[in-house]
Design a protein around this motif. Structure first.
Motif, PDB file in Angstrom:
ATOM      1  N   SER A  55      98.486  29.519  35.302  1.00  0.00           N
ATOM      2  CA  SER A  55      98.962  28.475  36.261  1.00  0.00           C
ATOM      3  C   SER A  55      99.373  27.400  35.380  1.00  0.00           C
ATOM      4  O   SER A  55     100.366  26.691  35.977  1.00  0.00           O
ATOM      5  CB  SER A  55      97.769  28.202  37.153  1.00  0.00           C
ATOM      6  OG  SER A  55      97.164  29.169  37.631  1.00  0.00           O
ATOM      7  N   GLN A  56      98.704  27.026  34.536  1.00  0.00           N
ATOM      8  CA  GLN A  56      99.147  25.699  33.731  1.00  0.00           C
ATOM      9  C   GLN A  56     100.639  26.123  32.911  1.00  0.00           C
ATOM     10  O   GLN A  56     101.251  25.046  33.139  1.00  0.00           O
ATOM     11  CB  GLN A  56      98.015  25.344  32.416  1.00  0.00           C
ATOM     12  CG  GLN A  56      96.707  25.056  32.967  1.00  0.00           C
ATOM     13  CD  GLN A  56      95.657  24.916  32.127  1.00  0.00           C
ATOM     14  OE1 GLN A  56      95.606  25.549  31.055  1.00  0.00           O
ATOM     15  NE2 GLN A  56      94.718  24.157  32.241  1.00  0.00           N
ATOM     16  N   LEU A  58     103.014  28.013  33.986  1.00  0.00           N
ATOM     17  CA  LEU A  58     103.825  27.787  35.039  1.00  0.00           C
ATOM     18  C   LEU A  58     104.294  26.346  35.681  1.00  0.00           C
ATOM     19  O   LEU A  58     105.348  25.859  35.704  1.00  0.00           O
ATOM     20  CB  LEU A  58     103.590  28.626  36.459  1.00  0.00           C
ATOM     21  CG  LEU A  58     103.556  30.181  36.061  1.00  0.00           C
ATOM     22  CD1 LEU A  58     102.937  30.849  37.387  1.00  0.00           C
ATOM     23  CD2 LEU A  58     104.841  30.593  36.002  1.00  0.00           C
ATOM     24  N   VAL A  59     103.236  25.621  35.659  1.00  0.00           N
ATOM     25  CA  VAL A  59     103.426  23.982  36.020  1.00  0.00           C
ATOM     26  C   VAL A  59     104.232  23.357  35.031  1.00  0.00           C
ATOM     27  O   VAL A  59     105.091  22.784  35.170  1.00  0.00           O
ATOM     28  CB  VAL A  59     101.925  23.441  36.016  1.00  0.00           C
ATOM     29  CG1 VAL A  59     102.195  22.031  36.422  1.00  0.00           C
ATOM     30  CG2 VAL A  59     101.377  23.917  37.428  1.00  0.00           C
ATOM     31  N   ILE A  60     103.845  23.625  33.830  1.00  0.00           N
ATOM     32  CA  ILE A  60     104.792  23.121  32.538  1.00  0.00           C
ATOM     33  C   ILE A  60     105.838  23.435  32.461  1.00  0.00           C
ATOM     34  O   ILE A  60     106.874  22.682  32.456  1.00  0.00           O
ATOM     35  CB  ILE A  60     103.866  23.493  31.063  1.00  0.00           C
ATOM     36  CG1 ILE A  60     102.670  22.662  31.207  1.00  0.00           C
ATOM     37  CG2 ILE A  60     104.868  23.084  29.984  1.00  0.00           C
ATOM     38  CD1 ILE A  60     101.640  23.174  29.936  1.00  0.00           C
ATOM     39  N   ALA A  62     107.784  24.600  35.119  1.00  0.00           N
ATOM     40  CA  ALA A  62     108.595  23.710  36.233  1.00  0.00           C
ATOM     41  C   ALA A  62     108.717  22.380  35.855  1.00  0.00           C
ATOM     42  O   ALA A  62     109.839  21.849  35.991  1.00  0.00           O
ATOM     43  CB  ALA A  62     107.884  24.006  37.353  1.00  0.00           C
ATOM     44  N   LEU A  63     107.775  21.623  35.307  1.00  0.00           N
ATOM     45  CA  LEU A  63     107.901  20.084  35.111  1.00  0.00           C
ATOM     46  C   LEU A  63     108.674  19.942  33.931  1.00  0.00           C
ATOM     47  O   LEU A  63     109.487  18.961  34.420  1.00  0.00           O
ATOM     48  CB  LEU A  63     106.457  19.727  34.682  1.00  0.00           C
ATOM     49  CG  LEU A  63     105.450  19.228  35.861  1.00  0.00           C
ATOM     50  CD1 LEU A  63     104.109  18.933  35.469  1.00  0.00           C
ATOM     51  CD2 LEU A  63     106.192  18.449  36.796  1.00  0.00           C
ATOM     52  N   SER A 160     113.135  27.017  29.831  1.00  0.00           N
ATOM     53  CA  SER A 160     112.230  27.328  30.648  1.00  0.00           C
ATOM     54  C   SER A 160     112.608  28.392  31.754  1.00  0.00           C
ATOM     55  O   SER A 160     111.888  29.386  32.040  1.00  0.00           O
ATOM     56  CB  SER A 160     111.970  26.107  31.643  1.00  0.00           C
ATOM     57  OG  SER A 160     110.939  26.394  32.632  1.00  0.00           O
TER      58      SER A 160
END
Length: 189
Positions: A55-56, A58-60, A62-63, A160
């Motif tokens: 999850s972390q 994936l967030v990174i 995307a961000l 990414s």
């Protein structure tokens, strides 16, 4: 051994940062490039060891797309490039660009994220070789686009996307498994 590895990567990052800065100040280009790449690798792997969940990651992933686009076109990266000066030499790595009159520069942070994603590919049992090849191709594509447009381009969006595209199915499976892992740990299994 994980804590030991984290410790040594952190120590290596610090030592390599000092070595890279000394090489820049002394004008020793080959040593500068190697020290910066080694610093980025050690730092990225160190950071990847602190990401316990997909999850972390994936967030990174995307961000950084949004943040890098903003930074290059409107934010701090644009201001640093426009102001010129020696700061650019410390924060970037010059790479030869075929068909371009001079070496193109890629930010050290781009290589740090490269190493973060490689570390995540190792940690989460993703496609290591395909990840490395796709991300390398993304850097090459960014350099070609930048050369054709004669303007600086953000490298992290393609990096990414390459990481996510090559590993999409595995990331999705690992993401779905996460709640079960947390529940098992809390139940003491």
């Amino acid at each position: 051994p994980l804590i030991s590895l984290r410790h040594w990567l952190l120590v290596a990052s610090g030592a390599l940062a000092l070595l890279a800065a000394a090489a820049v100040a002394a004008g020793i280009a080959p040593a500068e490039t190697l020290a910066k790449l080694a610093f980025a690798a050690a730092t990225g792997l160190w950071i990847s060891l602190m990401l316990p969940s997909v999850s972390q990651v994936l967030v990174i992933a995307a961000l950084i797309i949004v943040v890098d686009i903003y930074s290059v076109f409107r934010g701090p990266t644009k201001m640093i490039v426009e102001s010129g000066g020696p700061v650019i030499d410390y924060l970037t790595i010059g790479l030869p660009a075929f068909g371009a009159p001079a070496a193109q520069r890629i930010g050290i942070s781009d290589f740090i994220f490269f190493a973060i994603f490689i570390g995540c590919a190792l940690s989460f049992r993703l496609r290591r070789t395909a990840t490395a090849l796709a991300m390398t191709a993304s850097f090459m594509a960014t350099m070609v686009i930048s050369s054709r447009m004669e303007a600086g381009m953000p490298a992290l969006p393609l990096l990414s996307v390459a990481f996510l595209a090559v590993n999409a199915d595995l990331l999705y499976r690992r993401f779905l498994e996460e709640p079960d892992e947390r529940r098992r740990r809390s139940e003491g299994c």
